[in-house]
Design a protein around this motif. Structure first.
Motif, PDB file in Angstrom:
ATOM      1  N   LYS A   9      -5.065  -2.983 -10.556  1.00 34.79           N
ATOM      2  CA  LYS A   9      -4.706  -2.624 -11.924  1.00 34.79           C
ATOM      3  C   LYS A   9      -3.529  -1.643 -11.928  1.00 34.79           C
ATOM      4  O   LYS A   9      -2.704  -1.660 -12.832  1.00 34.79           O
ATOM      5  N   TYR A  10      -3.491  -0.781 -10.930  1.00 35.48           N
ATOM      6  CA  TYR A  10      -2.389   0.172 -10.783  1.00 35.48           C
ATOM      7  C   TYR A  10      -1.848   0.071  -9.364  1.00 35.48           C
ATOM      8  O   TYR A  10      -2.612  -0.085  -8.408  1.00 35.48           O
ATOM      9  N   LEU A  11      -0.540   0.201  -9.253  1.00 33.30           N
ATOM     10  CA  LEU A  11       0.089   0.108  -7.941  1.00 33.30           C
ATOM     11  C   LEU A  11       1.278   1.058  -7.934  1.00 33.30           C
ATOM     12  O   LEU A  11       2.209   0.890  -8.727  1.00 33.30           O
ATOM     13  N   VAL A  12       1.223   2.051  -7.061  1.00 32.02           N
ATOM     14  CA  VAL A  12       2.329   2.993  -6.903  1.00 32.02           C
ATOM     15  C   VAL A  12       2.848   2.825  -5.491  1.00 32.02           C
ATOM     16  O   VAL A  12       2.080   2.872  -4.533  1.00 32.02           O
ATOM     17  N   THR A  13       4.152   2.628  -5.367  1.00 31.24           N
ATOM     18  CA  THR A  13       4.711   2.352  -4.053  1.00 31.24           C
ATOM     19  C   THR A  13       6.136   2.863  -3.979  1.00 31.24           C
ATOM     20  O   THR A  13       6.775   3.148  -4.993  1.00 31.24           O
ATOM     21  N   GLN A  14       6.625   2.959  -2.782  1.00 28.92           N
ATOM     22  CA  GLN A  14       7.977   3.476  -2.595  1.00 28.92           C
ATOM     23  C   GLN A  14       8.998   2.357  -2.626  1.00 28.92           C
ATOM     24  O   GLN A  14       8.701   1.184  -2.327  1.00 28.92           O
ATOM     25  N   MET A  15      10.196   2.744  -2.976  1.00 26.92           N
ATOM     26  CA  MET A  15      11.322   1.800  -2.961  1.00 26.92           C
ATOM     27  C   MET A  15      11.452   1.160  -1.606  1.00 26.92           C
ATOM     28  O   MET A  15      11.261   1.816  -0.572  1.00 26.92           O
ATOM     29  N   GLY A  16      11.764  -0.110  -1.597  1.00 29.27           N
ATOM     30  CA  GLY A  16      11.984  -0.810  -0.340  1.00 29.27           C
ATOM     31  C   GLY A  16      10.750  -1.482   0.223  1.00 29.27           C
ATOM     32  O   GLY A  16      10.859  -2.351   1.102  1.00 29.27           O
ATOM     33  N   ASN A  17       9.582  -1.097  -0.281  1.00 30.95           N
ATOM     34  CA  ASN A  17       8.343  -1.715   0.203  1.00 30.95           C
ATOM     35  C   ASN A  17       8.178  -3.126  -0.332  1.00 30.95           C
ATOM     36  O   ASN A  17       8.821  -3.533  -1.313  1.00 30.95           O
ATOM     37  N   ASP A  18       7.275  -3.875   0.317  1.00 35.87           N
ATOM     38  CA  ASP A  18       6.879  -5.203  -0.141  1.00 35.87           C
ATOM     39  C   ASP A  18       5.431  -5.116  -0.627  1.00 35.87           C
ATOM     40  O   ASP A  18       4.585  -4.542   0.061  1.00 35.87           O
ATOM     41  N   LYS A  19       5.163  -5.667  -1.786  1.00 34.75           N
ATOM     42  CA  LYS A  19       3.812  -5.608  -2.327  1.00 34.75           C
ATOM     43  C   LYS A  19       3.423  -6.945  -2.956  1.00 34.75           C
ATOM     44  O   LYS A  19       4.283  -7.762  -3.300  1.00 34.75           O
ATOM     45  N   SER A  20       2.104  -7.115  -3.123  1.00 32.76           N
ATOM     46  CA  SER A  20       1.595  -8.327  -3.759  1.00 32.76           C
ATOM     47  C   SER A  20       0.613  -7.977  -4.852  1.00 32.76           C
ATOM     48  O   SER A  20      -0.119  -6.996  -4.757  1.00 32.76           O
ATOM     49  N   ILE A  21       0.597  -8.791  -5.881  1.00 34.79           N
ATOM     50  CA  ILE A  21      -0.393  -8.707  -6.950  1.00 34.79           C
ATOM     51  C   ILE A  21      -1.127 -10.041  -6.980  1.00 34.79           C
ATOM     52  O   ILE A  21      -0.510 -11.104  -6.944  1.00 34.79           O
ATOM     53  N   LYS A  22      -2.456  -9.948  -7.018  1.00 41.09           N
ATOM     54  CA  LYS A  22      -3.248 -11.179  -6.987  1.00 41.09           C
ATOM     55  C   LYS A  22      -3.758 -11.532  -8.381  1.00 41.09           C
ATOM     56  O   LYS A  22      -4.033 -10.652  -9.192  1.00 41.09           O
ATOM     57  N   CYS A  23      -3.881 -12.813  -8.621  1.00 41.65           N
ATOM     58  CA  CYS A  23      -4.403 -13.277  -9.907  1.00 41.65           C
ATOM     59  C   CYS A  23      -5.317 -14.470  -9.677  1.00 41.65           C
ATOM     60  O   CYS A  23      -4.974 -15.390  -8.922  1.00 41.65           O
TER      61      CYS A  23
END
Lengths: 113, 114
Positions: A9-23
């Motif tokens: 529901k919330y995602l805080v991350t640094q610039m340059g990172n790779d992230k995923s959101i699932k649905c």
């Protein structure tokens, strides 16, 4: 029973990172979408995925890539995150066809620092 | 080019009175129109819709009116209740497009005061 659920529901991350959101949706729909709601509250479609057909919005950077392992799931991968990617991302699903409504997940608030 | 516009960012009404939310569109190909309601920290939820072959659709306290010649639709809520306080999005879709590919307006925040 949540019809369309997305995590996190919330995602805080640094610039340059790779992230995923699932649905995931349990409505039996065969069409799924990703929307972005920016700071101006405007909901803009990013992708729609109908079975094996992916339709990409031309304005979406190619750092964003949707992946659908099956009809009930449509995940969003974001590479090399930028500050401007901070927004709320909504997953949605619907029956195929135009005269029907979409069902939305609760949103993922992404903050890039 | 914003094809669906909600020109009032916010609206405040007294409980029990009528709320009227407006929406204008420019694309004459749109033939199906929807209203979604959104509470904070939740996704939009479908409220009511109307096909272009109709000019009115009613569901309980909610009525949507469509004026095709003016390319205008409105959502009437009567009587308004504090629980109706939310952001309301107008959306429109053209033939042969899937539901989620609707074009959304930028929302009107409705506040219903007790």
């Amino acid at each position: 029973d949540t019809a369309v659920s997305q995590t996190p529901k919330y995602l805080v991350t640094q610039m340059g990172n790779d992230k995923s959101i699932k649905c995931e949706q349990n409505l039996g729909h065969d069409t799924m979408y990703w929307y972005k709601q920016d700071s101006k509250k405007f909901l803009k479609i990013m992708f729609s995925y109908n079975n094996k057909e992916l339709i990409i919005n031309e304005t979406v950077p190619n750092r964003f890539s949707p992946k659908s392992p099956d009809k009930a799931h449509l995940n969003l991968h974001i590479n090399s995150l930028e500050l401007g990617d901070s927004a709320v991302y909504f997953c949605a699903s619907s029956l195929r066809g135009s005269n029907t409504e979409a069902f939305f997940g609760q949103g993922t608030r992404l903050t890039v620092v | 080019d914003q094809q669906v516009k909600q020109n009032s960012p916010s609206l405040s009404v007294q409980e029990g009175r009528i709320s009227i939310l407006n929406c204008d569109y420019t694309n004459s190909m749109f033939d199906y129109f929807l209203w979604y309601k959104k509470y904070p920290a939740e996704g939009p939820t479908f409220l009511i819709s109307i096909s272009s072959i109709k000019d009115k659709n009613e569901d309980g306290r909610f009525t949507v009116f469509l004026n095709k010649s003016a390319k205008h639709l409105s959502l009437h809520i009567v009587p308004s209740q504090p629980g109706d306080s939310a952001v309301y999005f107008c959306a429109a879709s053209a033939p042969k497009t899937n539901a989620g590919k609707s074009t959304f307006g930028d929302g009107t925040t409705l506040t219903v005061k007790p």
